[in-house]
Write a protein that holds these residues in place. Structure first.
Motif, mmCIF file in Angstrom:
data_model
loop_
_atom_site.group_PDB
_atom_site.id
_atom_site.type_symbol
_atom_site.label_atom_id
_atom_site.label_comp_id
_atom_site.label_asym_id
_atom_site.label_seq_id
_atom_site.Cartn_x
_atom_site.Cartn_y
_atom_site.Cartn_z
ATOM 1 N N TYR A 83 0.818 -1.192 0.169
ATOM 2 C CA TYR A 83 -0.056 -0.043 -0.053
ATOM 3 C C TYR A 83 0.955 1.139 0.068
ATOM 4 C CZ TYR A 83 -4.259 2.876 1.253
ATOM 5 O OH TYR A 83 -5.232 3.639 1.432
ATOM 6 N N GLY A 85 1.258 5.042 -0.065
ATOM 7 C CA GLY A 85 0.529 6.301 0.532
ATOM 8 C C GLY A 85 -0.681 6.091 1.554
ATOM 9 N N THR A 91 -8.241 3.639 5.013
ATOM 10 C CA THR A 91 -8.813 2.700 3.969
ATOM 11 C C THR A 91 -7.842 1.483 4.249
ATOM 12 O OG1 THR A 91 -9.089 4.132 2.255
ATOM 13 C CG2 THR A 91 -8.503 1.993 1.488
ATOM 14 N N GLU A 109 4.490 4.880 3.788
ATOM 15 C CA GLU A 109 3.843 6.368 4.109
ATOM 16 C C GLU A 109 5.100 7.031 4.598
ATOM 17 O OE1 GLU A 109 0.921 8.525 4.066
ATOM 18 O OE2 GLU A 109 2.316 9.915 4.656
ATOM 19 N N PHE A 110 5.107 8.421 3.910
ATOM 20 C CA PHE A 110 6.474 9.113 4.191
ATOM 21 C C PHE A 110 6.205 10.256 5.084
ATOM 22 C CE2 PHE A 110 7.021 11.954 0.014
ATOM 23 C CZ PHE A 110 5.699 12.594 0.398
ATOM 24 N N ASP A 134 9.853 6.803 1.547
ATOM 25 C CA ASP A 134 9.363 7.417 0.267
ATOM 26 C C ASP A 134 9.122 6.313 -0.827
ATOM 27 O OD1 ASP A 134 9.078 9.098 -2.075
ATOM 28 O OD2 ASP A 134 10.424 10.416 -1.183
ATOM 29 N N ALA A 135 7.723 6.058 -1.451
ATOM 30 C CA ALA A 135 7.459 5.360 -2.348
ATOM 31 C C ALA A 135 8.216 5.596 -3.762
ATOM 32 C CB ALA A 135 6.052 5.490 -2.678
ATOM 33 N N ASP A 154 -2.301 5.438 -3.456
ATOM 34 C CA ASP A 154 -2.869 6.612 -3.204
ATOM 35 C C ASP A 154 -1.998 7.663 -2.662
ATOM 36 O OD1 ASP A 154 -5.038 8.561 -3.108
ATOM 37 O OD2 ASP A 154 -5.867 7.834 -1.274
ATOM 38 N N ILE A 155 -1.011 7.995 -3.736
ATOM 39 C CA ILE A 155 -0.043 8.775 -3.025
ATOM 40 C C ILE A 155 -0.262 10.350 -3.655
ATOM 41 C CG2 ILE A 155 1.761 7.233 -2.577
ATOM 42 C CD1 ILE A 155 2.899 7.694 -5.432
ATOM 43 N N GLN A 157 0.640 12.048 -6.292
ATOM 44 C CA GLN A 157 1.929 12.580 -6.712
ATOM 45 C C GLN A 157 1.744 12.726 -8.220
ATOM 46 O OE1 GLN A 157 5.583 12.497 -5.449
ATOM 47 N NE2 GLN A 157 4.790 13.119 -3.134
HETATM 48 N N1 SAM Z 1 -5.070 6.349 0.977
HETATM 49 C C1 SAM Z 1 -5.312 6.814 2.448
HETATM 50 C C2 SAM Z 1 -6.650 6.275 2.796
HETATM 51 O O1 SAM Z 1 -7.549 6.090 1.782
HETATM 52 O O2 SAM Z 1 -7.022 6.304 3.991
HETATM 53 C C3 SAM Z 1 -5.219 8.383 2.210
HETATM 54 C C4 SAM Z 1 -3.882 8.725 1.709
HETATM 55 S S1 SAM Z 1 -3.742 10.533 1.213
HETATM 56 C C5 SAM Z 1 -4.668 11.033 -0.211
HETATM 57 C C6 SAM Z 1 -2.040 10.420 0.335
HETATM 58 C C7 SAM Z 1 -0.966 10.039 1.252
HETATM 59 O O3 SAM Z 1 0.340 10.052 0.254
HETATM 60 C C8 SAM Z 1 -0.426 11.172 2.295
HETATM 61 O O4 SAM Z 1 -0.386 10.708 3.711
HETATM 62 C C9 SAM Z 1 0.920 11.257 1.759
HETATM 63 O O5 SAM Z 1 1.957 11.889 3.091
HETATM 64 C C10 SAM Z 1 1.456 10.127 1.157
HETATM 65 N N2 SAM Z 1 2.433 10.268 0.153
HETATM 66 C C11 SAM Z 1 2.484 11.165 -0.865
HETATM 67 N N3 SAM Z 1 3.609 10.938 -1.595
HETATM 68 C C12 SAM Z 1 4.397 9.796 -0.883
HETATM 69 C C13 SAM Z 1 5.443 9.174 -1.286
HETATM 70 N N4 SAM Z 1 6.417 9.535 -2.449
HETATM 71 N N5 SAM Z 1 5.910 8.251 -0.360
HETATM 72 C C14 SAM Z 1 5.163 7.745 0.685
HETATM 73 N N6 SAM Z 1 4.029 8.487 0.917
HETATM 74 C C15 SAM Z 1 3.739 9.333 -0.069
#
Ligand code: SAM
Length: 233
Positions: A83, A85, A91, A109-110, A134-135, A154-155, A157
């Motif tokens: 998973y 993000g 979720t 999650e970063f 970091d993904a 769901d990141i 980005q």
């Molecule tokens: N998926 C979650 C849910 O449905 O409960 C909500 C996620 S939120 C929309 C997006 C998340 O991705 C954020 O917490 C953000 O910190 C993380 N994120 C963004 N870019 C990332 C990366 N490169 N590596 C890890 N996490 C990342």
């Protein structure tokens, strides 16, 4: 507690449940792996065979995709899932309910602040492994993550599709599934949603994914669509 008048397994999505309420409305739910505990303020429903947790389609894009009729739910009991993000675990907690104790979620999650909340969720749920990374750099967590049956991303980005493909190359089995939340609207409101995510879909296709279904998440989430694809190595 609001009381349920009926709870039954969803006819299309195994291990997802439909809760009928006194007012005639119905909600999605999963069976609570940790009875008595809420993750994000969701309603809990007691039933003869255990406790169910409301799965709010306004809070979880995956629930939104199911309410909007996603072709099938590829997440099954006992699966291993990567998973990207995971956020605070909204979720992820429902996926944890679905896969049960024989399954495993490697939750990347970063953001440290969000990760603190995810750790609280994972403390109660032995099938969630929180990974503060970091993904964009899957090499950094290759020692922790096993080969997985599915990839949920769901990141939010810009280069999301290529980040997903890099992770798939490293961890996703041949024939494994992808569920990807992509932005369906740009800042330019005149652009068609299809133009906005066409590039991401093209990247996925070029990198070995067969698109099975795309559903728009409005009215639950006006800005996103959910892509469901199968990976061919
Ligand atoms: N998926 C979650 C849910 O449905 O409960 C909500 C996620 S939120 C929309 C997006 C998340 O991705 C954020 O917490 C953000 O910190 C993380 N994120 C963004 N870019 C990332 C990366 N490169 N590596 C890890 N996490 C990342």
């Amino acid at each position: 507690y609001i009381s349920a008048t009926n709870i039954y397994e969803h006819p299309k999505y195994p291990r997802v449940y439909v809760v009928e309420l006194e007012d005639g409305s119905s909600r999605l739910a999963t069976k609570n792996l940790v009875p008595g505990k809420r993750v994000y303020g969701e309603h809990l429903f007691k039933w003869s065979d255990g406790e169910y947790r409301e799965w709010n389609a306004y809070r979880s894009k995956l629930a939104g995709a199911l309410v909007k009729g996603l072709k099938e739910l590829p997440i099954k009991e006992g699966q291993k899932i990567l998973y990207l993000g995971a956020g605070s675990g909204t979720t992820a907690s429902h996926i944890s309910d679905i896969i049960g104790l024989k399954g495993m979620i490697f939750a990347v999650e970063f953001a440290p602040r969000v990760m603190r909340e995810l750790i609280v969720v994972a403390d109660d749920r032995p099938n969630i492994v929180p990974i503060l990374e970091d993904a964009r750099f899957p090499m950094r967590y290759r020692m922790v993550v096993e080969e997985v049956d599915g990839l949920y991303a769901d990141i939010a980005q810009p280069e999301q599709a290529s980040i997903v493909a890099d992770n798939a190359d490293m961890f996703l089995k041949n024939g494994g599934w992808l569920l990807l939340a992509i932005k369906a609207r740009s800042i330019d409101v005149t652009a068609e949603p299809s133009d906005v995510y066409k590039k991401e879909i093209e990247t996925l296709t070029r990198r070995g994914f067969e698109i099975v279904d795309v559903v728009h998440l409005e009215p639950f989430d006006k800005d996103h669509a959910m892509v469901y694809a199968i990976y061919r190595k």
